[in-house]
Design a protein around this motif. Structure first.
Motif, PDB file in Angstrom:
ATOM      1  N   PHE A   1      86.374  30.434  65.250  1.00 55.93           N
ATOM      2  CA  PHE A   1      87.224  29.985  64.403  1.00 55.93           C
ATOM      3  C   PHE A   1      88.506  29.569  65.365  1.00 55.93           C
ATOM      4  CE2 PHE A   1      83.981  29.178  60.339  1.00 55.93           C
ATOM      5  CZ  PHE A   1      83.057  28.649  61.572  1.00 55.93           C
ATOM      6  N   GLY A   2      88.950  30.529  65.132  1.00 54.11           N
ATOM      7  CA  GLY A   2      90.247  30.758  66.073  1.00 54.11           C
ATOM      8  C   GLY A   2      91.613  30.537  64.700  1.00 54.11           C
ATOM      9  N   GLU A   3      92.637  29.995  65.034  1.00 53.18           N
ATOM     10  CA  GLU A   3      93.498  30.229  64.157  1.00 53.18           C
ATOM     11  C   GLU A   3      93.299  28.193  63.500  1.00 53.18           C
ATOM     12  OE1 GLU A   3      97.351  30.226  66.843  1.00 53.18           O
ATOM     13  OE2 GLU A   3      97.151  32.515  66.363  1.00 53.18           O
TER      14      GLU A   3
ATOM     15  N   ILE B   1      93.626  38.785  56.062  1.00 50.41           N
ATOM     16  CA  ILE B   1      92.922  39.930  57.372  1.00 50.41           C
ATOM     17  C   ILE B   1      91.262  39.768  56.997  1.00 50.41           C
ATOM     18  CG2 ILE B   1      92.545  42.378  57.406  1.00 50.41           C
ATOM     19  CD1 ILE B   1      95.653  42.727  55.907  1.00 50.41           C
ATOM     20  N   LEU B   2      90.827  39.424  55.773  1.00 50.42           N
ATOM     21  CA  LEU B   2      89.526  39.515  55.981  1.00 50.42           C
ATOM     22  C   LEU B   2      88.721  38.031  57.012  1.00 50.42           C
ATOM     23  CD1 LEU B   2      86.593  40.867  55.036  1.00 50.42           C
ATOM     24  CD2 LEU B   2      86.821  38.764  53.323  1.00 50.42           C
ATOM     25  N   GLY B   3      89.434  37.506  56.705  1.00 55.94           N
ATOM     26  CA  GLY B   3      89.616  35.928  57.271  1.00 55.94           C
ATOM     27  C   GLY B   3      89.910  35.657  58.821  1.00 55.94           C
ATOM     28  N   LEU B   4      90.769  36.354  58.612  1.00 51.89           N
ATOM     29  CA  LEU B   4      91.231  36.469  60.626  1.00 51.89           C
ATOM     30  C   LEU B   4      89.714  37.182  61.112  1.00 51.89           C
ATOM     31  CD1 LEU B   4      93.136  36.385  63.068  1.00 51.89           C
ATOM     32  CD2 LEU B   4      94.491  38.659  62.231  1.00 51.89           C
TER      33      LEU B   4
ATOM     34  N   GLY C   1      88.211  33.631  62.010  1.00 53.69           N
ATOM     35  CA  GLY C   1      89.227  34.171  63.230  1.00 53.69           C
ATOM     36  C   GLY C   1      88.508  34.306  63.994  1.00 53.69           C
ATOM     37  N   ARG C   2      88.015  35.493  64.570  1.00 51.50           N
ATOM     38  CA  ARG C   2      87.327  36.191  65.694  1.00 51.50           C
ATOM     39  C   ARG C   2      85.889  36.165  65.319  1.00 51.50           C
ATOM     40  NH1 ARG C   2      92.592  40.215  65.322  1.00 51.50           N
ATOM     41  NH2 ARG C   2      93.863  39.150  65.976  1.00 51.50           N
TER      42      ARG C   2
END
Lengths: 311, 306
Positions: free
Chosen positions: B155-157, B143-146, B150-151
């Motif tokens: 970096f996205g997916e 969740i942290l990474g997302l 990610g956002r």
């Protein structure tokens, strides 16, 4: 000899390409990415279509995720994906999120999925269930009350009933509870649940006094280990099958599944090409992976809808 | 005389009873010893038997499915045509990127704590929190990474978002391994270096780190073999189920072996379960090889230190 065979193969492929309904020669030149996420129920259909599309458009990279219908809509409404697989129609809150981010979309129905109510093959007393009986078994107030088979119909054995169903995170559970209990996501809590339907199949197959439900495809693959039970919705008992699901007589336990396409994405030729290919092939492919195809006229309608949407 | 013998006689008697008592206690202790030994053996074997059963079961299901085509094919709806190329390629990418990101960070932090950090409340707080980090469930890292990678960082997916997340996940393990390895470096090495006029950094660079490298690498490899089996954080980041290509750069979308296995086990067709078993064997082989390398390095390192 070999050269001849290659030539023959090439000309056959050319013939096949010409004979296709879609303009495949256009697709072959397409490049780019098509990002899809969403329901794990719709996933096998989308995966199969993506696999087939690679043959037609080898330079288009189609990726498919399985975040679930709701998780997928979250990404879709942020504009992170082009297409969302959905095992239920979009919710008001999700539609609002899309509007908030200026994501216009079209919803396309692509197949039917049936839910099978199954028992152990040794179960020789159940002939059918009425929808009311299913409700009586599964509604929240049944917990602690409907504990034996004889609690459903007095002539059934005085034995404990063991219930199996998909876990609350699945769209299948949402759909079943909505169709049977009347409210999505509400049911008794004392049943064996799993996100892996194969676990449910194993449980029911080894437990004489079991009762469970899951997608029709899981029954079709495990027919020898399970016994499917017909459901009476007031118009007679209907056993789930490709026929009864596709002609809508198996209600309320059959549902349509959808893909949602974003308008901005549909302007890109690779997404447009993919969606058109999807609608063309959805009928034959959905059968291939254990789902029920729509009547042909619904695909024609979906294609027209998508045509006007992208115009 | 009589009196004397009378008083003398009881003494050996008590000594005799004493002796039998002692041998009785000794026998009992010996028995307890033995019982505990066999309990220990049993405990060891329970773990091993379960592992052996699991491996044999998986091998029977999947070994026949593994061939060159399986390793080099794309996923497919037809179980017998499906392969794990994008999955193992994705796992390899993730592994390499995670190592590149986590190793320098982990080693630098470990060196700081062992060599530079002074006794202060701040440093103590940092230490306790790193220990706490090791206990955070992996999905929380997802969740942290997302959000962060990610956002926020955009970096996205991508593989990069996944690798950064897994790097965070294993960072505490690498830090602890680095600290233990540095602690094990004999102080004579350091003193000799200082004695020759080397600075602190020169000592760390030329003496401490080379001597500790075996231990650091062992810890890193073991933590990486944990990372290669992680699924939950990567699902949250957005690892995909269907990827029909081998990633060509760190910004590409990806899938990993555990994801492919998870996807196959939930299919209704039995043939996909065979595929899953075969993919599990491949994943197990990767972890075994990595653990093997870790053991080899540890042995070599121990020899060198002596």
């Amino acid at each position: 000899m070999e050269a001849k065979q290659i030539l023959l193969g090439a000309s056959l492929m050319l013939l096949a390409a010409c004979g296709g309904q879609t303009s495949k020669n256009n697709d072959a030149a397409l490049t780019g990415n098509v990002k899809i996420d969403g329901s794990s129920t719709v996933y096998p259909i989308t995966e199969a279509i993506a696999e087939e599309y690679r043959v037609v458009a080898p330079n288009v990279k189609v990726t498919v995720g399985v975040s679930g219908t709701g998780g997928g809509f979250k990404k879709f409404s942020r504009g992170e994906t082009d297409i969302n697989d959905a095992s239920r129609p979009i919710k008001t809150s999700e539609a609002e999120a899309c509007r908030g981010n200026n994501i216009e979309y079209v919803s396309l129905m692509i197949a039917y999925d049936g839910l099978a109510v199954v028992v152990n093959p040794q179960n020789d007393w159940v002939d059918y269930f009425t929808v009311e009986e299913l409700k009586k078994i599964w509604e929240p107030s049944a917990e602690g009350k409907i504990m034996k088979w004889s609690d459903i119909r007095p002539k059934w054995p005085n034995e404990r009933i063991n219930l199996y169903g998909p876990d609350a995170a699945s769209g299948t559970y949402d759909y079943f509870t909505e169709a049977v209990v009347g409210e999505s996501g509400k049911s008794r809590g004392d049943f064996t649940n799993s996100s892996d339907d194969n676990v449910l199949v194993q449980g029911i197959a080894t437990d004489k006094y079991s009762l469970g439900f899951f997608g029709l495809a899981y029954y079709e693959e495990n027919m020898s280990k399970l016994k499917v039970i017909g459901v009476d919705n007031g118009k007679g008992v209907v056993i789930p099958s490709f026929e009864s699901v596709s002609n809508s007589s198996y209600t309320p336990l059959s549902r349509p599944v959808f893909i949602y396409v974003s308008k901005a994405a549909a302007q890109r030729p690779e997404v447009k090409g993919f969606v058109n290919f999807y609608i063309d092939k959805a009928g034959s492919i959905s059968k291939d992976v254990g789902y029920v195809s729509l009547p042909a006229e619904l695909y024609t309608k979906a294609k027209e809808e998508f045509g006007t949407f992208t115009r | 005389m009589n009196n004397a013998t009378d008083t003398l006689i009881p003494a050996p008697r008590t000594r005799v009873t004493d002796l039998t008592q002692r041998s009785h206690t000794a026998r009992r202790n010996h028995l307890i010893d033995q019982t505990f030994k066999y309990l220990g053996v049993a405990a060891t074997f329970i773990g091993l038997i379960v592992l052996a059963y699991f491996i044999i079961d998986i091998a029977i299901d999947g070994i026949g499915r593994i061939d060159w085509d399986f390793l080099t094919s794309l996923p497919s709806r037809k179980a017998e045509k499906a392969g794990i190329l994008p999955a193992w390629a994705g796992s390899a990418w993730i592994l390499a990127l995670t190592a590149i990101i986590s190793l320098p960070l982990g080693v630098a932090a470990g060196v700081y704590f062992e060599e530079y950090a002074k006794e202060s409340r701040m440093n103590h707080l940092l230490e306790v929190n790193i220990a706490n980090l090791a206990g955070v469930p992996s999905i929380i890292y997802g969740i942290l990474g997302l959000e962060v990678f990610g956002r926020l960082m955009g970096f996205g997916e991508s593989l990069l978002a996944g690798a950064f997340t897994l790097a965070l996940l294993i960072l505490p393990i690498i830090i602890v391994a680095t600290r233990e390895a540095i602690k094990a470096v004999p102080s004579t090495l350091r003193e000799a270096s200082y004695g020759l006029g080397a600075t602190k950094w020169q000592t760390i660079k030329w003496q401490v780190l080379p001597a500790a490298s075996g231990g650091i690498l062992t810890g890193t490899i073991l933590s990486l073999s944990r990372a290669v089996g992680e699924t939950a954080p990567l699902i949250v980041i957005g690892a995909l189920a269907y990827v029909p290509f081998v990633p060509s750069g760190p910004m590409d979308q990806f899938t990993v072996l555990p994801m492919q296995i998870f996807n196959w086990t939930s299919r209704p067709q039995a043939a996909f379960l065979t595929n899953a078993a075969a993919a599990i064997i491949v994943l197990l082989l990767i972890t075994f090889i990595m653990n093997g390398i870790a053991i080899y390095l540890r042995n070599r390192w121990q020899k060198n230190l002596k």
